[in-house]
Design an enzyme around this catalytic site. Sequence first.
Site, PDB file in Angstrom:
ATOM      1  CG  ASN A   1      -2.352   0.348   0.880  1.00 19.90           C
ATOM      2  OD1 ASN A   1      -2.748   0.273  -0.266  1.00 19.90           O
ATOM      3  ND2 ASN A   1      -3.121   0.731   1.881  1.00 19.90           N
TER       4      ASN A   1
ATOM      5  CG  ASP B   1      -8.600   0.559  -2.447  1.00 21.78           C
ATOM      6  OD1 ASP B   1      -8.280   0.073  -1.336  1.00 21.78           O
ATOM      7  OD2 ASP B   1      -9.036   1.714  -2.592  1.00 21.78           O
TER       8      ASP B   1
ATOM      9  NE  ARG C   1      -9.628 -24.644  -6.766  1.00 18.20           N
ATOM     10  CZ  ARG C   1      -9.955 -25.416  -7.803  1.00 18.20           C
ATOM     11  NH1 ARG C   1      -9.470 -26.651  -7.864  1.00 18.20           N
ATOM     12  NH2 ARG C   1     -10.729 -24.968  -8.768  1.00 18.20           N
TER      13      ARG C   1
ATOM     14  CD  GLU D   1      -3.746  -6.596   6.098  1.00 13.49           C
ATOM     15  OE1 GLU D   1      -2.831  -6.754   6.894  1.00 13.49           O
ATOM     16  OE2 GLU D   1      -4.566  -5.645   6.180  1.00 13.49           O
TER      17      GLU D   1
ATOM     18  CG  HIS E   1      -4.402   4.447   0.242  1.00 13.96           C
ATOM     19  ND1 HIS E   1      -4.356   3.575   1.285  1.00 13.96           N
ATOM     20  CD2 HIS E   1      -3.833   5.598   0.700  1.00 13.96           C
ATOM     21  CE1 HIS E   1      -3.807   4.140   2.345  1.00 13.96           C
ATOM     22  NE2 HIS E   1      -3.468   5.388   2.001  1.00 13.96           N
TER      23      HIS E   1
END
Length: 491
Positions: free
Chosen positions: A361, A370, A417, A397, A366
Amino acid sequence: MKGGDSPLQNNLKVATQIFDIPSGNKQRKFAWILSLFIIIVSMAVIPFGKEMLPDIHPFLPAIISWFVFGDLITGYILFSQYRASGTIPLLVLSCTYLYMGLIAIPYALTFPGVISEAGLLGNGGQTSVWLWVFWHGGFPTGIIIYLITGLVWKDPLISKQRINKYGLMAVGGSILSVFIVFALVTLGSGWFPNIISKGNYSKLISSGVGPVIWILNVMALMLIIIKYQGRSVLNLWVSVAILACTLDVTLTLFAGARFSLGWYLARVNSILAGTVVFYSIVNEVNRLFIRLSEQHRKLSESERQLEEANEELTRLSNLDGLTGIPNRRQMDEVLSKELESSEERSLSLLLLDVDYFKQYNDYYGHLGGDHILKTIAQTIYADVKPFRGFVARYGGEEFAVVLTNLDAIGTLLIAERIREGIVELNIPHEACIASDRVTISIGGYVVAPHESIDGDELIRKADESLYRAKDEGRNRSIVNGWYDGYSDFEI
């Protein structure tokens, strides 16, 4: 509410206003056209009014039958409105129509040739014509009383007991007045002058009786026009009714004999006098029903839209605004429900954390942060969808995955996976000290069937696994819990 009116008084006033519906331009226009039409036709017939026509036997019974039916129904509807509103003028008007409907019955029975050749019920030759006098004099009298009570009795009755008492007295008085009139014109027939001879009633004018009835009708017509000017639907059509009655009397007086052209047309005017108010009430009831149906349809549509809006609001309140997947609140609800129903099956919880997200970040900004959160969320969702798993953004997060019917190995395979799917995205992460790509760490715990555990404890155990994955170098998966019937099996 003025002058300390009670809620009941206010409700009664509203009920009165509902019945006293203002007349629209179309209604007033139609009333004027109808009034002009019957005036023109009546005036055009007057010069030929004495022209004799054949005696059509079914004509009078049919006319009177409709007249009785229309007036009694009108009286009943008006009386129902009185009971709802407590308004005395409505009671007077309803009893006026009740009187009109009832007095037409002995008139028909005593009229020669309707039921029997000479008439029934003690017809002395003058009975039916005097009943006609009281019939056509009773209507304008009732209208005048209706106007007077509208001036002196403006406040509606409040007490239901008084409403019923006054209603019973008025109805009883109307019925009694018909009996009294009938008794006078039969038993007391000698008190009344002869105004008809062999079907000719020209003496009706010379005796002064006819002109008095005509003046009484004209007075009622002028008074109701001056007072109300057709501003409401009810008074508009009552005005037309009294006009038709006035023309009925006019034609009858000029005709001078039964079964003349004027006499026949006068009976048609009688029908108009007894029909227009009934028509106006039925029409308004029909319009009210249509409006209520439309309002009900709109209300149903509004309720449907509101339900959809509430469902959408609920859905949005359970979704994370950035990633579009369920949020922590929804995850807690799903986890709680799954724990309540997990007696016969296992339950797995995975917590996933983006490695070194703060550094990403800070380095990419930002908007970049995002973007990878949305990308990772959709990747996780696609990886667990084949296993009917539930995915939520747990916070910041962190993400959470809820799975069922898997042991620790099966859960670990799905975790791997997911982890490998994130690696394969090849999202650059130059600020990461462990890898040059974006990676995630996963910790999980599997609850065995019939194992007693609450949501907080399950989250704590999964979180412990996540911290271990981070401590051991990140970009890895650790799952603890049930495996093949054994608890606390670690992979």
